[in-house]
Scaffold this motif. Structure first.
Motif, PDB file in Angstrom:
ATOM      1  N   MET A   1      69.628 -35.163  43.529  1.00 51.89           N
ATOM      2  CA  MET A   1      68.440 -34.353  43.391  1.00 51.89           C
ATOM      3  C   MET A   1      68.791 -32.889  43.148  1.00 51.89           C
ATOM      4  O   MET A   1      68.084 -32.218  42.445  1.00 51.89           O
ATOM      5  N   LYS A   2      69.904 -32.455  43.749  1.00 47.76           N
ATOM      6  CA  LYS A   2      70.265 -31.043  43.617  1.00 47.76           C
ATOM      7  C   LYS A   2      70.521 -30.655  42.163  1.00 47.76           C
ATOM      8  O   LYS A   2      70.184 -29.559  41.748  1.00 47.76           O
ATOM      9  N   ARG A   3      71.099 -31.581  41.375  1.00 45.28           N
ATOM     10  CA  ARG A   3      71.412 -31.236  39.985  1.00 45.28           C
ATOM     11  C   ARG A   3      70.149 -31.018  39.160  1.00 45.28           C
ATOM     12  O   ARG A   3      70.171 -30.309  38.170  1.00 45.28           O
ATOM     13  N   LEU A   4      69.018 -31.590  39.557  1.00 43.61           N
ATOM     14  CA  LEU A   4      67.769 -31.423  38.816  1.00 43.61           C
ATOM     15  C   LEU A   4      66.833 -30.398  39.441  1.00 43.61           C
ATOM     16  O   LEU A   4      65.889 -29.951  38.804  1.00 43.61           O
ATOM     17  N   SER A   5      67.088 -30.007  40.672  1.00 41.85           N
ATOM     18  CA  SER A   5      66.164 -29.123  41.397  1.00 41.85           C
ATOM     19  C   SER A   5      65.938 -27.790  40.713  1.00 41.85           C
ATOM     20  O   SER A   5      64.825 -27.277  40.699  1.00 41.85           O
ATOM     21  N   LYS A   6      66.972 -27.218  40.119  1.00 43.09           N
ATOM     22  CA  LYS A   6      66.812 -25.877  39.512  1.00 43.09           C
ATOM     23  C   LYS A   6      65.841 -25.888  38.334  1.00 43.09           C
ATOM     24  O   LYS A   6      65.209 -24.887  38.048  1.00 43.09           O
ATOM     25  N   ASP A   7      65.677 -27.036  37.670  1.00 43.55           N
ATOM     26  CA  ASP A   7      64.774 -27.132  36.526  1.00 43.55           C
ATOM     27  C   ASP A   7      63.460 -27.824  36.859  1.00 43.55           C
ATOM     28  O   ASP A   7      62.622 -28.030  35.982  1.00 43.55           O
ATOM     29  N   PHE A   8      63.293 -28.210  38.134  1.00 43.96           N
ATOM     30  CA  PHE A   8      62.098 -28.951  38.528  1.00 43.96           C
ATOM     31  C   PHE A   8      60.848 -28.118  38.251  1.00 43.96           C
ATOM     32  O   PHE A   8      60.775 -26.954  38.646  1.00 43.96           O
ATOM     33  N   PRO A   9      59.838 -28.705  37.586  1.00 42.96           N
ATOM     34  CA  PRO A   9      58.619 -27.953  37.246  1.00 42.96           C
ATOM     35  C   PRO A   9      57.620 -27.877  38.395  1.00 42.96           C
ATOM     36  O   PRO A   9      56.453 -28.216  38.259  1.00 42.96           O
ATOM     37  N   GLY A  10      58.099 -27.435  39.528  1.00 42.26           N
ATOM     38  CA  GLY A  10      57.259 -27.333  40.711  1.00 42.26           C
ATOM     39  C   GLY A  10      58.112 -26.936  41.887  1.00 42.26           C
ATOM     40  O   GLY A  10      59.075 -26.180  41.753  1.00 42.26           O
ATOM     41  N   LYS A  11      57.793 -27.461  43.060  1.00 49.25           N
ATOM     42  CA  LYS A  11      58.510 -27.133  44.285  1.00 49.25           C
ATOM     43  C   LYS A  11      59.403 -28.321  44.671  1.00 49.25           C
ATOM     44  O   LYS A  11      58.908 -29.326  45.204  1.00 49.25           O
ATOM     45  N   PRO A  12      60.714 -28.241  44.408  1.00 55.73           N
ATOM     46  CA  PRO A  12      61.596 -29.378  44.660  1.00 55.73           C
ATOM     47  C   PRO A  12      61.587 -29.878  46.098  1.00 55.73           C
ATOM     48  O   PRO A  12      61.749 -31.066  46.339  1.00 55.73           O
ATOM     49  N   SER A  13      61.356 -28.997  47.059  1.00 55.29           N
ATOM     50  CA  SER A  13      61.417 -29.408  48.470  1.00 55.29           C
ATOM     51  C   SER A  13      60.275 -30.343  48.856  1.00 55.29           C
ATOM     52  O   SER A  13      60.386 -31.092  49.823  1.00 55.29           O
TER      53      SER A  13
END
Length: 125
Positions: free
Chosen positions: A1-13
């Motif tokens: 999940m961490k590899r995609l979190s920076k580009d997530f179109p919202g709040k990754p948490s």
């Protein structure tokens, strides 16, 4: 999940998506060339298999949405539109998902659309 979190179109948490036209485009462009974020790259196994979302459970059969009949082209290569339509399935004919989502929103206070994998993984953090 961490590899995609920076580009997530919202709040990754939380897995909650941003809203608005810009957010819609960012979602459409998000991780198109990446495997599912909960797929273990070493084993190929799903980390959420027992609680996998409806999208994963019905992958393959044609499913109707507001955009028309969605289908995996690889599953129906060479099939006519009529043959594909004959395979259509209704994944939630009794609309049970709405009740589950309503209960979840009421119990957590979180509202909005999510990418299910991000939402479920955030519960385990």
């Amino acid at each position: 999940m961490k590899r995609l979190s920076k580009d997530f179109p919202g709040k990754p948490s939380t897995g909650l998506l941003d809203e608005g036209p810009d957010a819609e485009q960012r979602l459409a462009d998000f991780a198109n060339d990446d495997p599912c974020p909960v797929l273990d790259p070493e084993t190929g196994l799903c980390g959420l298999y027992e609680a996998r979302p409806m999208t994963c459970r019905v992958f393959g059969p044609p499913v109707r949405s507001e955009d028309g009949l969605g289908v995996c082209e690889l599953c129906y290569e060479g099939a006519s539109d009529k043959e594909i339509a004959a395979c259509e399935m209704k994944p939630d004919p009794e609309d049970l998902e709405s009740d589950v989502l309503s209960d979840l929103e009421n119990s957590t206070g979180a509202h909005g659309r999510t990418i299910v994998a991000f939402g479920l993984v955030s519960l385990g953090d």
